[in-house]
Design an enzyme around this catalytic site. Structure first.
Site, short mmCIF file in Angstrom:
data_model
loop_
_atom_site.label_atom_id
_atom_site.label_comp_id
_atom_site.label_asym_id
_atom_site.label_seq_id
_atom_site.Cartn_x
_atom_site.Cartn_y
_atom_site.Cartn_z
N LYS A 1 0.72 -0.98 -0.05
CA LYS A 1 -0.11 -0.18 0.41
C LYS A 1 0.49 1.27 0.15
CE LYS A 1 -2.53 2.89 1.59
NZ LYS A 1 -2.23 4.19 1.32
N GLY B 1 4.24 4.36 11.14
CA GLY B 1 4.39 5.41 10.77
C GLY B 1 3.10 5.69 12.17
N SER B 2 2.15 6.17 12.32
CA SER B 2 1.51 6.86 12.81
C SER B 2 0.96 5.92 14.16
CB SER B 2 0.27 8.02 13.15
OG SER B 2 -0.55 6.97 12.76
N ARG B 3 0.66 5.62 14.70
CA ARG B 3 0.29 5.08 16.38
C ARG B 3 -0.85 4.76 16.41
NH1 ARG B 3 1.45 5.74 23.04
NH2 ARG B 3 0.04 4.06 23.43
N GLY C 1 -1.02 2.50 13.45
CA GLY C 1 -0.48 1.27 13.41
C GLY C 1 -1.47 0.02 14.45
N GLU D 1 5.14 -0.39 13.52
CA GLU D 1 6.34 -0.01 14.12
C GLU D 1 5.75 1.72 14.13
OE1 GLU D 1 10.08 0.79 12.41
OE2 GLU D 1 10.41 2.49 12.47
N CYS E 1 12.33 8.15 13.20
CA CYS E 1 11.71 7.05 14.76
C CYS E 1 12.33 7.32 16.31
CB CYS E 1 10.58 5.80 14.69
SG CYS E 1 11.82 4.82 13.89
N GLU F 1 4.78 10.93 21.82
CA GLU F 1 5.64 10.74 20.82
C GLU F 1 5.43 12.62 19.88
OE1 GLU F 1 7.51 8.29 17.49
OE2 GLU F 1 5.68 9.49 16.71
#
Ligand SMILES: NC(=O)C1=CN([C@@H]2O[C@H](COP(=O)(O)OP(=O)(O)OC[C@H]3O[C@@H](n4cnc5c(N)ncnc54)[C@H](O)[C@@H]3O)[C@@H](O)[C@H]2O)C=CC1
Ligand SMILES: O=C(O)CCC(=O)C(=O)O
Length: 523
Positions: A184, A241-243, A246, A265, A302, A392
């Site tokens: 993707k 990517g973002s929390r 994810g 991650e 990250c 973060e």
């Protein structure tokens, strides 16, 4: 090499005539040609069907053939040279030297996985011979090896348009494992993605791979990604990517009729510990080096050092003075996308208005697409009262927590979530303090560094780029280094199978791979 804006389904270019989308130049916001096709439901269906059809063929190819395929992709990526670097620069705003390095890292890690395939150690081949006359019951013949999971969906990351995107670490490790990959693409760098997808498609053709081994799908919003993760033929997911993104994908994958693993991650603030004697010995140099690591690539790593912890002392004041001076001189830098810039500015504004936090320095102002570095401090006591500031802030902002005692510092650490890295700055005389921290850091993070900075992840056999949640979805794995292949494998044991049915690596005689035979390592 002209871009066409097409998708790749089963390694073939496919155009969709509906509404498309354009990349924008990160530094100016100017739309870039061409318009890119957006996938429709049938594209997801076609890519998944092709991956499923390719799987049994691809998974069972001799390891040498898969290794040659990975090397062919690496060669094709290298051959793209400046065409690739320049498009990635336009789309991401990252500098030339960084992207040149990232291009080399991308082809390098494909070659590393080719070596991994040839070594064959990842198969973990084990043979326990039968003991038919064992008492009170005979022992069966058991043989074990790792096999690939099936088609894998990889979400390209915005912040590493090459090394964590279409042919990045997730793709390389999944292909090495024997899994077809559906990428993707990230909408921030569709041109870069197309160039790399073209390289993979050429390698598929040249090495005679089944076409369904690779697809690249673009799509707006979450629909295409969600459809891919929900498809019953997909057996694992790689994501950076973002929390929020994810964890949404983790939930989706867990709620399928047949749940699948998601290797996401996500967020990490990478605590750095300045132990007293090291701080005393080189406060100024540490302050400067900290800001260099923090501001590299506009802080969009990250592994960025987002949190520094130290005990109150005059040396800490010297460190802070040096860091403050360094931040003030840092030019504003283009951020990857307007959305990432906005999220960064919101994070900085949240810190700036929070009680207990003091903004001690800012980087220079810049163009509208640029983020300004920022340095904040707070006391350990204030942090303990409100640990939410450990969330973060993705970009070049960092928080220094000044602790009154080692016990207070340990209390701060106990409030931290899982991390990719933890860093110790220490001298010999700090060893006792470091030894106290080490077991705590082992539970906290995937990689522990001494006297360095966490940005920049070496791609090697002994690397761990992973860590407990939320740094990753599953702290038992790594997304960088050869151990990343394990994420896409599972063990199968063969009990009493005739030799003719056993895979070559599990037959008696020399198999050319390391094995454990009747409890003894061979090779
Ligand atoms: N810690 C890290 O390594 C990174 C963190 N980020 C964080 O993410 C923020 C946004 O950056 P992006 O790169 O756009 O990350 P993102 O997480 O928003 O998107 C990454 C990819 O996942 C897809 N996606 C996201 N949420 C989804 C959902 N619910 N369902 C299906 N697909 C979904 C997106 O379409 C995109 O392809 C940044 O501001 C930063 O905070 C971004 C990159 C790396
Ligand atoms: O520092 C690196 O090389 C990798 C960092 C990373 O994985 C990320 O920022 O997403």
């Amino acid at each position: 090499m002209a871009l066409t804006g097409e998708l790749f389904i089963a390694s073939k270019r496919v155009r969709r005539d509906g509404p498309g989308f354009q990349a924008v130049a990160a530094s100016t916001g100017t739309p870039l040609e061409p318009s890119f096709s957006m996938a429709v439901r049938e594209d997801v269906e076609a890519a998944a069907a092709a991956a499923e059809a390719a799987f049994p063929v691809y998974a069972n190819l001799p390891r040498e053939k898969r290794a040659a395929f990975l090397e062919a992709i690496a060669d094709e990526i290298d051959a793209l040279g400046e065409t690739l670097t320049e498009r990635a620069m336009q789309e991401s705003g990252l500098p030339h030297a960084r992207l040149t390095g990232e291009r080399g890292r991308t082809s390098g890690q494909l070659r590393l996985f080719a070596r991994e395939l040839r070594l064959g150690e990842y198969l973990r081949a084990r043979i326990d011979h039968a003991i038919p006359d064992r008492q009170p019951a005979p022992k069966p013949d058991l043989r074990l090896r790792m096999i690939p999971l099936g088609p894998v969906v990889v979400f390209g990351a915005s912040n590493f348009p090459l090394a964590f995107s279409v042919a990045g670490g997730d793709t390389a490790s999944a292909l090495a494992a024997g899994c077809p990959v559906i990428v993707k693409g990230h909408s921030a760098h569709p041109g870069t993605s197309e160039l790399v997808a073209g390289a993979i498609a050429r390698a598929v053709e040249k090495t005679g791979m089944p076409a369904g081994v690779f697809s690249l799908i673009n799509g707006a919003g979450n629909e295409v990604g969600s459809a891919l993760v929900s498809d019953p033929r997909v057996k694992a997911v790689g994501f950076t990517g973002s929390r929020g993104g994810g964890t949404a994908l983790m939930k989706l994958a867990a709620s399928r009729p047949v749940p699948i693993p998601v290797y996401a991650e996500m967020s990490s603030i990478n605590p750095v510990f300045l132990l007293p004697h090291a701080l005393e010995a080189r406060a100024e140099a540490l302050g400067k080096a900290y800001i260099a690591s923090l501001t590299m690539g506009a802080g969009q790593f990250c592994t960025n050092p987002g949190l520094v912890l130290a005990l109150e002392s005059p040396a800490l004041d010297r460190f802070l003075a040096a860091a403050t001076e360094a931040v003030s001189g840092v030019a504003a830098q283009t951020m990857l996308t307007p959305g990432i810039l906005k999220a960064y500015e919101n994070g900085v504004a949240r810190w700036a208005s929070a009680p207990g936090l003091t903004r001690v320095a800012q980087g220079q102002e810049g163009a509208a697409s640029c983020g300004r570095a920022a340095l904040f401090t707070m006391t350990g006591a204030d942090f303990i009262a409100d640990p939410s500031h450990a969330e973060e802030v993705f970009g070049a902002a960092s928080l220094l927590v000044r602790c009154a005692s080692l016990d207070e510092l340990l209390a701060v650490v106990s409030l931290l979530e899982g991390q990719l890295t933890a860093t110790l700055h220490l001298d010999d005389v700090d060893t006792e303090t470091a030894a106290r921290l080490l077991p705590i850091l082992e539970r906290l993070a995937g990689r522990i560094l001494a006297n360095g900075w966490p940005t920049g992840v070496e791609v090697t056999d002994a690397q761990v780029h992973g860590g407990p949640f939320p740094s990753t979805a599953d702290g038992r794995s790594t997304s960088v280094g050869t151990l990343a292949i394990d994420r896409f494998l599972r063990p199968v044991a063969y009990q009493d199978l005739p030799a003719a049915l056993l895979p070559a690596e599990l037959r008696d005689g020399d198999a050319g791979v390391p094995r454990r035979i009747d409890g003894k390592p061979t090779l």
